[in-house]
Enzyme design. Structure first.
Site, PDB file in Angstrom:
ATOM      1  N   ASP A 285       0.851  -1.190   0.000  1.00  0.00           N
ATOM      2  CA  ASP A 285       0.000   0.000   0.000  1.00  0.00           C
ATOM      3  C   ASP A 285       0.892   1.246   0.000  1.00  0.00           C
ATOM      4  O   ASP A 285       1.887   1.307   0.743  1.00  0.00           O
ATOM      5  CB  ASP A 285      -0.899   0.014   1.235  1.00  0.00           C
ATOM      6  CG  ASP A 285      -1.880   1.178   1.208  1.00  0.00           C
ATOM      7  OD1 ASP A 285      -2.880   1.075   0.476  1.00  0.00           O
ATOM      8  OD2 ASP A 285      -1.638   2.172   1.913  1.00  0.00           O
ATOM      9  N   GLU A 328      -4.535   2.380  -4.464  1.00  0.00           N
ATOM     10  CA  GLU A 328      -3.070   2.426  -4.334  1.00  0.00           C
ATOM     11  C   GLU A 328      -2.515   1.119  -3.784  1.00  0.00           C
ATOM     12  O   GLU A 328      -1.357   1.058  -3.376  1.00  0.00           O
ATOM     13  CB  GLU A 328      -2.669   3.594  -3.425  1.00  0.00           C
ATOM     14  CG  GLU A 328      -3.044   3.442  -1.961  1.00  0.00           C
ATOM     15  CD  GLU A 328      -4.455   3.908  -1.660  1.00  0.00           C
ATOM     16  OE1 GLU A 328      -4.726   4.178  -0.481  1.00  0.00           O
ATOM     17  OE2 GLU A 328      -5.278   4.015  -2.592  1.00  0.00           O
TER      18      GLU A 328
END
Length: 423
Positions: A285, A328
């Site tokens: 992430d 993301e």
């Protein structure tokens, strides 16, 4: 872009074939470019070789039946006073024809001789006309001489139709054979009707040439239609492959998407369980990405996502798999990789992102873009499902974030069970 270039090129080639088809319908002459013309004749010759090779034994049977019909007929029509002279020549003629066909089969069948097939075919036609004319026209029985005329016509037509040699080349061969035949007949003072013999020879040459041209015109059209179909098939295949690629890959990052990840995880998971080999799963992430998007704008955010995806892809092995999990977040599958190996790959990814040195003023852990990475390892345990594996990796990422981000966290099965108990 590469597939679009191929698609445009194939479409252009297909349009050229369509133009050639239109021209071929208007004209029976040569309308192909040099390369396509060579390909056509190579394919035409190869088909002739294949047909001779495939139907040789059927031809042998037909020739045997024909021989059994011809020999008794010759036996009864030969004049008694010239029986042995004429009958031996008839037998030699049949034997000579059989040897010519057998030689042609050898050049069609054996790989070492195939390159000389066209030359052998022309030489055999030339020899067959010359030798058969000598054997049949030197008989004394008049009826056999008329039979010889028919045999010469058959040799010419078979030479044009069966050999796959270009009609013009066979025309030259036939004309040379006709001239040499007339010279031979005159040289040895063999009694013939010159006008009839000339008509037979020249008529056979012209008839065979016209028949061959008509067959070639038909074959040309079939060849062009097949080329058009092949190009259409390639275009459809490229379009299908591109649609499949788009359905399995993320448009922004060009790596696999969530749907493809689910399919690959199922495959890798089953393989790991079957082989009892480890499978590592990494969740990644980008830290504080929403703040980056808000501050720098979505265009810069997209560039960051693309750069991170490329860095991850470059940092893993060719056997590994990376996908954009959503937003993301990225996920990586490492087949046949234990915890030590997974940590080494994770470290490579971590350093690759650091080397990008993308400024991030709103991050509270660094002044550049960083990532949090959590991973777990599946060792073929029967009690752990695919969903459990994803949950463990997700928990590892969650712990990496809770512990301050910008770090790697490894979650074992035992830790996962404890955390679930605490929750």
């Amino acid at each position: 872009m590469e597939y679009k270039y191929k698609l445009v090129q194939l479409q252009y080639d297909k349009e050229k074939i369509e133009v050639l088809i239109a021209r071929q319908r208007r004209s029976a002459g040569q309308v192909f470019p040099n390369q396509l013309e060579q390909e056509f004749w190579q394919q035409y010759l190869e088909r002739a070789r294949h047909n001779i090779n495939q139907y040789f034994w059927s031809g042998v049977l037909v020739y045997f039946i024909l021989t059994m019909l011809v020999i008794p007929g010759d036996y009864w029509i030969i004049q008694p006073q010239h029986f042995w002279h004429d009958f031996i020549r008839c037998l030699l003629g049949l034997l000579n024809g059989g040897l010519c066909l057998l030689t042609l089969f050898f050049f069609a069948h054996y790989k070492i001789l195939r390159r000389y097939f066209a030359y052998a075919a022309m030489a055999l036609v030339f020899w067959a006309i010359l030798s058969m004319t000598w054997l049949t026209m030197t008989v004394y029985t008049e009826a056999l001489k008329y039979q010889a005329m028919m045999i010469i016509c058959i040799i010419y037509i078979m030479g044009y139709v069966l050999t796959g040699v270009k009609p013009f080349h066979m025309l030259l061969t036939g004309l040379m054979a006709a001239v040499m035949t007339m010279v031979m007949l005159f040289t040895f003072y063999i009694p013939i009707d010159v006008m009839v013999m000339a008509r037979v020879l020249i008529g056979s040459v012209v008839m065979g040439f016209l028949m061959s041209k008509m067959l070639c015109t038909r074959e040309r059209m079939i060849f062009l239609v097949m080329q058009q179909a092949k190009l259409g098939e390639k275009i459809n295949r490229i379009n299908s492959e591109e649609l499949l690629h788009l359905s399995q890959h993320d448009a922004l990052t060009k790596v696999s998407n969530r749907r493809n990840f689910d399919e690959m995880l199922n495959s890798y998971y089953e393989q790991a369980r079957h082989d009892e080999r480890p499978l590592s799963l990494l969740f990644i992430d980008v830290d504080f990405f929403k703040l980056f998007n808000d501050f720098y704008g979505h265009q810069k955010g997209d560039e960051v996502i693309s750069s991170v995806a490329k860095s991850i892809k470059d940092a893993i092995r060719h056997m590994d798999f990376v996908a954009r999990y959503g937003g993301e977040e990225f996920v990586v599958l490492l087949p046949e990789t234990d915890a030590h190996g997974a940590y080494a790959v994770a470290s490579n990814i971590f350093r690759a992102i650091e080397r990008l040195s993308i400024p991030h003023e709103k991050s509270s852990v660094s002044d550049i873009i960083t990532i949090s990475l959590g991973f777990t390892v599946y060792k073929g345990e029967l009690e752990i499902s695919k969903d459990d594996l994803i949950s463990r990796a997700d928990q590892a990422l969650y712990r990496a974030k809770k512990l301050g981000r910008n770090q790697i966290y490894y979650q074992t099965a035992q830790v996962s069970d404890i955390l679930q108990g605490l929750e």
